[in-house]
Design a protein around this motif. Structure first.
Motif, mmCIF file in Angstrom:
data_model
loop_
_atom_site.group_PDB
_atom_site.id
_atom_site.type_symbol
_atom_site.label_atom_id
_atom_site.label_comp_id
_atom_site.label_asym_id
_atom_site.label_seq_id
_atom_site.Cartn_x
_atom_site.Cartn_y
_atom_site.Cartn_z
ATOM 1 N N VAL A 1 0.875 -1.172 0.000
ATOM 2 C CA VAL A 1 0.000 0.000 0.000
ATOM 3 C C VAL A 1 0.911 1.221 0.000
ATOM 4 C CG1 VAL A 1 -0.289 0.016 2.528
ATOM 5 C CG2 VAL A 1 -1.958 1.172 1.085
ATOM 6 N N LEU A 2 0.574 2.197 -0.852
ATOM 7 C CA LEU A 2 1.412 3.377 -1.058
ATOM 8 C C LEU A 2 0.573 4.638 -0.898
ATOM 9 C CD1 LEU A 2 2.871 1.979 -4.359
ATOM 10 C CD2 LEU A 2 4.184 2.194 -2.246
ATOM 11 N N ALA A 3 1.115 5.633 -0.214
ATOM 12 C CA ALA A 3 0.461 6.936 -0.088
ATOM 13 C C ALA A 3 1.264 7.952 -0.886
ATOM 14 C CB ALA A 3 0.376 7.359 1.373
ATOM 15 N N PHE A 4 0.612 8.568 -1.865
ATOM 16 C CA PHE A 4 1.220 9.611 -2.687
ATOM 17 C C PHE A 4 0.534 10.935 -2.384
ATOM 18 C CE2 PHE A 4 1.773 5.781 -5.258
ATOM 19 C CZ PHE A 4 3.088 5.890 -5.671
ATOM 20 N N SER A 5 1.289 12.013 -2.415
ATOM 21 C CA SER A 5 0.669 13.325 -2.267
ATOM 22 C C SER A 5 1.033 14.199 -3.450
ATOM 23 C CB SER A 5 1.072 13.994 -0.955
ATOM 24 O OG SER A 5 2.465 14.183 -0.898
ATOM 25 N N ASP A 6 0.123 15.093 -3.758
ATOM 26 C CA ASP A 6 0.314 16.045 -4.839
ATOM 27 C C ASP A 6 0.971 17.299 -4.280
ATOM 28 O OD1 ASP A 6 0.120 17.447 -7.207
ATOM 29 O OD2 ASP A 6 -2.013 17.858 -7.003
ATOM 30 N N ASP A 7 1.813 17.911 -5.074
ATOM 31 C CA ASP A 7 2.468 19.169 -4.726
ATOM 32 C C ASP A 7 3.268 19.045 -3.442
ATOM 33 O OD1 ASP A 7 1.497 22.636 -4.305
ATOM 34 O OD2 ASP A 7 3.242 21.760 -5.264
ATOM 35 N N ALA A 8 4.024 17.974 -3.330
ATOM 36 C CA ALA A 8 4.953 17.757 -2.218
ATOM 37 C C ALA A 8 4.269 17.805 -0.860
ATOM 38 C CB ALA A 8 6.110 18.745 -2.287
ATOM 39 N N GLY A 9 3.036 17.306 -0.786
ATOM 40 C CA GLY A 9 2.365 17.168 0.506
ATOM 41 C C GLY A 9 1.815 18.443 1.093
ATOM 42 N N GLN A 10 1.622 19.459 0.316
ATOM 43 C CA GLN A 10 1.118 20.723 0.842
ATOM 44 C C GLN A 10 -0.409 20.747 0.868
ATOM 45 O OE1 GLN A 10 3.218 22.920 2.255
ATOM 46 N NE2 GLN A 10 4.671 21.292 1.822
ATOM 47 N N THR A 11 -1.016 19.630 1.279
ATOM 48 C CA THR A 11 -2.458 19.450 1.444
ATOM 49 C C THR A 11 -3.232 19.695 0.151
ATOM 50 O OG1 THR A 11 -2.925 21.681 2.234
ATOM 51 C CG2 THR A 11 -2.338 20.040 3.893
ATOM 52 N N ASN A 12 -2.604 19.476 -0.995
ATOM 53 C CA ASN A 12 -3.317 19.573 -2.257
ATOM 54 C C ASN A 12 -3.859 18.230 -2.697
ATOM 55 O OD1 ASN A 12 -2.843 22.286 -2.401
ATOM 56 N ND2 ASN A 12 -1.040 22.096 -3.678
ATOM 57 N N GLY A 13 -3.974 17.313 -1.792
ATOM 58 C CA GLY A 13 -4.583 16.038 -2.086
ATOM 59 C C GLY A 13 -3.604 14.888 -2.045
ATOM 60 N N SER A 14 -4.122 13.733 -1.696
ATOM 61 C CA SER A 14 -3.333 12.511 -1.626
ATOM 62 C C SER A 14 -4.142 11.369 -2.203
ATOM 63 C CB SER A 14 -2.980 12.170 -0.173
ATOM 64 O OG SER A 14 -2.104 13.114 0.373
ATOM 65 N N GLU A 15 -3.428 10.333 -2.602
ATOM 66 C CA GLU A 15 -4.063 9.110 -3.066
ATOM 67 C C GLU A 15 -3.384 7.921 -2.419
ATOM 68 O OE1 GLU A 15 -3.996 9.157 -7.329
ATOM 69 O OE2 GLU A 15 -5.517 10.732 -7.430
ATOM 70 N N VAL A 16 -4.189 6.915 -2.078
ATOM 71 C CA VAL A 16 -3.684 5.677 -1.493
ATOM 72 C C VAL A 16 -3.933 4.575 -2.515
ATOM 73 C CG1 VAL A 16 -3.906 4.036 0.404
ATOM 74 C CG2 VAL A 16 -4.173 6.497 0.846
ATOM 75 N N TRP A 17 -2.849 3.896 -2.890
ATOM 76 C CA TRP A 17 -2.889 2.846 -3.895
ATOM 77 C C TRP A 17 -2.444 1.529 -3.288
ATOM 78 C CZ3 TRP A 17 -3.822 2.933 -9.279
ATOM 79 C CH2 TRP A 17 -4.185 4.186 -9.780
ATOM 80 N N ILE A 18 -2.986 0.439 -3.813
ATOM 81 C CA ILE A 18 -2.487 -0.899 -3.507
ATOM 82 C C ILE A 18 -1.962 -1.469 -4.812
ATOM 83 C CG2 ILE A 18 -3.089 -3.254 -2.850
ATOM 84 C CD1 ILE A 18 -5.090 -2.129 -0.906
ATOM 85 N N THR A 19 -0.768 -2.035 -4.765
ATOM 86 C CA THR A 19 -0.190 -2.635 -5.960
ATOM 87 C C THR A 19 0.406 -3.992 -5.613
ATOM 88 O OG1 THR A 19 1.410 -2.331 -7.757
ATOM 89 C CG2 THR A 19 2.023 -1.461 -5.619
#
Length: 170
Positions: free
Chosen positions: A50-68
Motif C-alpha cells: 500500500v502506497l500513499a502519494f501526495s500532490d504538490d509535495a504534501g502541501q495538502t493539495n490532495g493525496s491518493e492511497v494505492w495498492i499494488t
C-alpha cells in the motif's frame, strides 16, 4: 515520464527492483505538478504494497492511497483532499490504517488537525477511528503502528492546546 517507479529492495540479496506504477490521477502530471511517495507498507504476505502519494509535495493539495502487487498492477484505494502522511497494513491483512493531516487555518499559525482512518484493502469499508486531534508542531507526528494481534493501533497526533470541543493527545 509515462510511469512512476517504486523501488523494492531485497535485504537478503541487496537486489533492487523497480515496480512500475500507473499515474495516480490516471494521467501524466501537468506542468509544475509534483507527486511524492510519503509512505509504504507491505501486506502480511508480502505480495502487495500500500502506497500513499501526495500532490504538490504534501502541501495538502490532495493525496491518493494505492495498492499494488509486485508486478505493478494496482488499484486506487482512496483519494483525499487532506495530506496522507502514513499508511500501515494490519498484521492479519484485514485493515490499512491511514493517517491524514491538514492545516487548521494557515500553515504559519502551526495548528494541524490529524485523523486516523482504517480502510479495507478491497475498498469496501472506511472508518474514522479515534479523536480528531488539533496540535502545534510536527504535522507528521508518528505513523500508526499495529499490535502483533492486529487488535490495537498506537498513534500520536501532536501536542498543543485543544480548541473548544477538541481533545488533546495524552
Amino acid at each position: 515520464l509515462e510511469t512512476m517507479r517504486v523501488a523494492l529492495l531485497d535485504v537478503r540479496t541487496d537486489a533492487l527492483e523497480a515496480v512500475a506504477m500507473p499515474w495516480q490521477s490516471g494521467a501524466p502530471p501537468q506542468e509544475g505538478q509534483v507527486w511524492q511517495l510519503d509512505s509504504a507498507s507491505f501486506s502480511p504476505g508480502g505480495d502487495r504494497v500500500v502506497l500513499a502519494f501526495s500532490d504538490d509535495a504534501g502541501q495538502t493539495n490532495g493525496s491518493e492511497v494505492w495498492i499494488t502487487d509486485l508486478n505493478g498492477d494496482g488499484m486506487l484505494l482512496a483519494a483525499s483532499e487532506s495530506h496522507v502522511s502514513h499508511v500501515s497494513w494490519s498484521p492479519r491483512g484485514e485493515w490499512i490504517a491511514v493517517r491524514e493531516e491538514r492545516p487548521e487555518q494557515t500553515e504559519s499559525d502551526g495548528l494541524w488537525s490529524s485523523e486516523l482512518r482504517v480502510l479495507r484493502p478491497d475498498g469496501s469499508e472506511s472508518l474514522r477511528v479515534g479523536p480528531t486531534i488539533v496540535g502545534i508542531g510536527d504535522p507528521y507526528g508518528w505513523a500508526p503502528q499495529w499490535s502483533h494481534s492486529g487488535e490495537r493501533l498506537a498513534y500520536f497526533g501532536g501536542v498543543g492546546p485543544a480548541r473548544p470541543g477538541q481533545r488533546n493527545a495524552s
